[in-house]
Write a protein that holds these residues in place. Sequence first.
Motif, PDB file in Angstrom:
ATOM      1  N   ARG A   1      16.229 177.590 -21.218  1.00 51.09           N
ATOM      2  CA  ARG A   1      17.420 178.004 -20.471  1.00 51.09           C
ATOM      3  C   ARG A   1      17.809 176.959 -19.427  1.00 51.09           C
ATOM      4  O   ARG A   1      18.989 176.649 -19.247  1.00 51.09           O
ATOM      5  CB  ARG A   1      17.166 179.359 -19.796  1.00 51.09           C
ATOM      6  CG  ARG A   1      17.104 180.533 -20.763  1.00 51.09           C
ATOM      7  CD  ARG A   1      16.875 181.832 -20.011  1.00 51.09           C
ATOM      8  NE  ARG A   1      17.969 182.120 -19.105  1.00 51.09           N
ATOM      9  CZ  ARG A   1      19.079 182.765 -19.437  1.00 51.09           C
ATOM     10  NH1 ARG A   1      19.231 183.195 -20.673  1.00 51.09           N
ATOM     11  NH2 ARG A   1      20.016 182.996 -18.549  1.00 51.09           N
ATOM     12  N   LEU A   2      16.802 176.397 -18.744  1.00 49.94           N
ATOM     13  CA  LEU A   2      17.106 175.363 -17.756  1.00 49.94           C
ATOM     14  C   LEU A   2      17.678 174.110 -18.410  1.00 49.94           C
ATOM     15  O   LEU A   2      18.589 173.469 -17.868  1.00 49.94           O
ATOM     16  CB  LEU A   2      15.841 175.020 -16.974  1.00 49.94           C
ATOM     17  CG  LEU A   2      15.322 176.103 -16.009  1.00 49.94           C
ATOM     18  CD1 LEU A   2      14.005 175.663 -15.389  1.00 49.94           C
ATOM     19  CD2 LEU A   2      16.348 176.399 -14.928  1.00 49.94           C
TER      20      LEU A   2
ATOM     21  N   TYR B   1      10.672 179.589 -22.843  1.00 48.53           N
ATOM     22  CA  TYR B   1      11.970 180.255 -22.771  1.00 48.53           C
ATOM     23  C   TYR B   1      12.717 179.854 -21.502  1.00 48.53           C
ATOM     24  O   TYR B   1      13.919 179.530 -21.523  1.00 48.53           O
ATOM     25  CB  TYR B   1      11.773 181.768 -22.815  1.00 48.53           C
ATOM     26  CG  TYR B   1      13.056 182.567 -22.709  1.00 48.53           C
ATOM     27  CD1 TYR B   1      13.950 182.629 -23.779  1.00 48.53           C
ATOM     28  CD2 TYR B   1      13.371 183.248 -21.543  1.00 48.53           C
ATOM     29  CE1 TYR B   1      15.117 183.345 -23.679  1.00 48.53           C
ATOM     30  CE2 TYR B   1      14.542 183.980 -21.437  1.00 48.53           C
ATOM     31  CZ  TYR B   1      15.412 184.025 -22.504  1.00 48.53           C
ATOM     32  OH  TYR B   1      16.578 184.737 -22.394  1.00 48.53           O
ATOM     33  N   ALA B   2      11.996 179.847 -20.362  1.00 46.29           N
ATOM     34  CA  ALA B   2      12.642 179.445 -19.112  1.00 46.29           C
ATOM     35  C   ALA B   2      13.047 177.983 -19.145  1.00 46.29           C
ATOM     36  O   ALA B   2      14.139 177.612 -18.664  1.00 46.29           O
ATOM     37  CB  ALA B   2      11.686 179.716 -17.944  1.00 46.29           C
ATOM     38  N   ASN B   3      12.194 177.129 -19.731  1.00 50.41           N
ATOM     39  CA  ASN B   3      12.526 175.711 -19.829  1.00 50.41           C
ATOM     40  C   ASN B   3      13.737 175.482 -20.722  1.00 50.41           C
ATOM     41  O   ASN B   3      14.585 174.623 -20.439  1.00 50.41           O
ATOM     42  CB  ASN B   3      11.317 174.948 -20.358  1.00 50.41           C
ATOM     43  CG  ASN B   3      11.511 173.441 -20.268  1.00 50.41           C
ATOM     44  OD1 ASN B   3      12.361 172.965 -19.530  1.00 50.41           O
ATOM     45  ND2 ASN B   3      10.697 172.718 -21.004  1.00 50.41           N
TER      46      ASN B   3
END
Length: 325
Positions: free
Chosen positions: A37-38, A33-35
């Motif tokens: 968004r990045l 999820y963080a990847n």
Amino acid sequence: MIELAAQNATFRILLLLAVFGVVAGLSLLGLSYANRRLTVRDQLGRLTSGPALVPGQSESLRARESKTAWSQLAAAVERAGLNLADTKNERLTALLKQAGFTSPSATRIYTLVRLMLIFVLPLGYIVLAYSSDEPVSFLKVYFIGSVLALVGLYLPNLYVRARADRRKEAIINGFPDCLDLLLVCVESGLGLEAAMDRVGREMVNSHPKVAELLMITVLQLRAGSSRDEAFRKLAEESAVDEIRAFTTLIIQSDKLGTSVATTLRVYAAEMRERRQMRAEEKAHRLPVLISIPLVACMLPTMIGTLMLPAAVLMVRNIFPLMSGG
């Protein structure tokens, strides 16, 4: 559960593996999820900054889609020195395309999965065998480990072939409906390309495999390919005899100048007749298939039911007479 975990070592190992799997899965979900968004933020930054495209350094959409975790893992393994190229690469690529795996790195991922299963399945059994309280013989571990290694070697091949057969069956079952819709569109005044586009959009939910083949052909025609080349690629991608015959008829009718509607009408009637013959063949096979469970399950029961009264009479009357009672 605590007492069982304290007494049984196998249960403790399984419980720890389950906890590790849950924690690792949650961690991977959070990192993905963080990847994501990045990645979206980076793409938005590139769009707003508007960098100039350098020739030779631009990346295609197909290359971006093919960069999956498995492909990156296969590339890392090859960089480490292990070659994942198969000796029968062309045949394997054709089989994977028939199964629906069209990525350029599909053959390397397939070889990597086979190598992983060869080692993972025996190691898993060895861990479970030696974690139990009962001693396990070396011959048993060796034999079962060898069998599991063979299963890991051939299991991906069986999965790919089964998926290719299901895809081929789905295309064969949906192609007669596709021909009927193409005939309706062509007779209503649309060209062949527009008719294929319309039918492909209409059949996305009912027959997605056939719709995908049609849309790929339409995109190739719009990209500038000739009709002969586009339909030959359609026959190669489908790997179905019915579609090969259809493309041959379309190419011949285009070269000879005959009516496409007449060709579609004749071939659609032939395809409907073939589908009816396949249904009749399956219906005629049912009595033979039903006879196997009938003989194996019902016939012994019927024989026992019919012979039980005679057996009771023999025990009550005949056997005492024979013994002199």
